[in-house]
Each structure stands twice: as C-alpha cells, then as structure tokens.
Design an enzyme around this catalytic site. Structure first.
Site, short mmCIF file in Angstrom:
data_model
loop_
_atom_site.label_atom_id
_atom_site.label_comp_id
_atom_site.label_asym_id
_atom_site.label_seq_id
_atom_site.Cartn_x
_atom_site.Cartn_y
_atom_site.Cartn_z
N TYR A 22 0.84 -1.20 0.00
CA TYR A 22 0.00 0.00 0.00
C TYR A 22 0.87 1.26 0.00
O TYR A 22 0.64 2.19 -0.77
CB TYR A 22 -0.93 -0.01 1.21
N GLU A 44 -11.39 6.12 4.85
CA GLU A 44 -10.84 7.01 5.88
C GLU A 44 -11.89 7.29 6.96
O GLU A 44 -11.58 7.33 8.15
CB GLU A 44 -10.37 8.34 5.27
N TRP A 52 -5.24 2.59 10.46
CA TRP A 52 -5.46 2.44 9.01
C TRP A 52 -5.27 0.99 8.60
O TRP A 52 -5.98 0.49 7.74
CB TRP A 52 -4.53 3.35 8.23
#
Length: 198
Positions: A22, A44, A52
């Site tokens: 990522y 988000e 995250w």
C-alpha cells in the site's frame, strides 16, 4: 517481492507485506479519479478511532460489499441493505459509519453535479498542486493542517459525516494532495518526478 532494503517512511511497519505494498503503490500518489476518491474517503471515515491497517485488511471486503465504491449505487442503499451490511463481519460494523457512507455518497454526487467532479472540488483547496512537505521523523507528521480544517468545515457544511480535520488530512495524504513521504523515503522523489506539474 518488495525490496525491503529500500528506505521507507518511519510510520510503516515493514513486517506487513500488504502494508508495504500500500505504501509503495498507493499512499501519496495523486488521485484524480472520482471512484477512487470516494473509496478513499469512505475508508478514511471508517478508520475513525482505529488504525489504518485495520481498515486496509478489510478493504477487499468493502469493495465487494459496497459495489466497488460505485457512488451512485452506494447513494441508493436502502434500510435493508444497511442492515445487511451491519450483519457482515467482513467490514467495520459501526452503524453510524455505515450510514455515513450512504449519506456521504449522496453528498458526493451533489458536489459532482456542482463542480463537474469531486476531484475538481477537492483539489481546488490546494490549487490543483500537491503540497510537498519536508518530514524526517514521526514527530514531524501533522495530524491536521489549516487546509484540512477548511476542507473539513466545508464538507460538514455540505452535510458530510465523519469528516473531521484529522480524517480529512489522512485522506489528503492518501490521495496525494500532500506528499508526506519522509525526506529519506525512496517514494517521495519518485512521486515528485512522476507528477511534475508545470
């Protein structure tokens, strides 16, 4: 196989291959596609209060359950669909966040109609140019900025949910509105070179 000898951002846990992927392939790369922008914004918002990485691990489930983040489809979700999502352990089963995703899809479409695209609206806050920051350690990373404050305020005014300034700043980092790769991270200059703006 990713080269783990490369210097990367200090926040990254390099023992997690999916996290490294990522970071290397997506984080901080400028996004000018509304579907991708909606995906990031939804994820988000789902992240609020969580890490995250927790959301990243569930992203494929989100893509399947949220019709690959087709904003028109998500905007039309009814109560039956919301209840079905709340029963699915593949995503974060927070009722407020799931309802926010549907609400935000509807608000997203309103902005598309007004500005032509959501990206046009959002990138306007940074004059359509990536802000490049000079960060060296974890302590240098801001949680929010004056720009994220302004975006957050405008989104809330337009009816968006789960778009506090911290969430907005994380979104700006993810979609490349800011380049917050650390000075010694190999990806920082790669993005700058790849997306040089006149």
């Amino acid at each position: 196989m990713k080269n783990n000898n490369l210097k990367r951002c200090p926040w990254l846990d390099q023992s997690k291959p999916d996290y490294v992927k990522y970071h290397d392939d997506e984080w901080g790369v400028p996004v000018h596609d509304d579907q991708k922008m909606f995906e990031y914004l939804t994820l988000e918002s789902a992240q609020a209060g969580l890490s995250w990485y927790t959301v990243l691990k569930k992203r494929e489930n989100y893509r399947q359950l949220f019709d690959n983040f087709d904003v028109q489809k998500v905007a039309s979700y009814d109560e039956d669909k919301i209840q079905a999502l709340l029963q699915n352990p593949g995503i974060i089963r927070n009722q407020l966040k799931i309802r926010a995703a549907v609400n935000n899809a509807q608000r997203f479409i309103e902005i598309q109609k007004e500005f032509g695209s959501f990206c046009e609206f959002l990138w306007g806050f940074v004059n359509h140019r990536t802000i490049v920051n000079d960060l060296t350690s974890l302590d240098d990373y801001p949680a929010q900025t004056e720009v994220s404050d302004r975006i957050s305020k405008e989104l809330k005014k337009r009816g968006f949910k789960f778009v506090g300034s911290t969430i907005v700043y994380a979104h700006m980092q993810a979609c490349g509105m800011v380049n917050d790769h650390s000075i010694d991270c190999y990806k920082r200059n790669q993005i700058i070179e790849q997306f040089k703006q006149a």
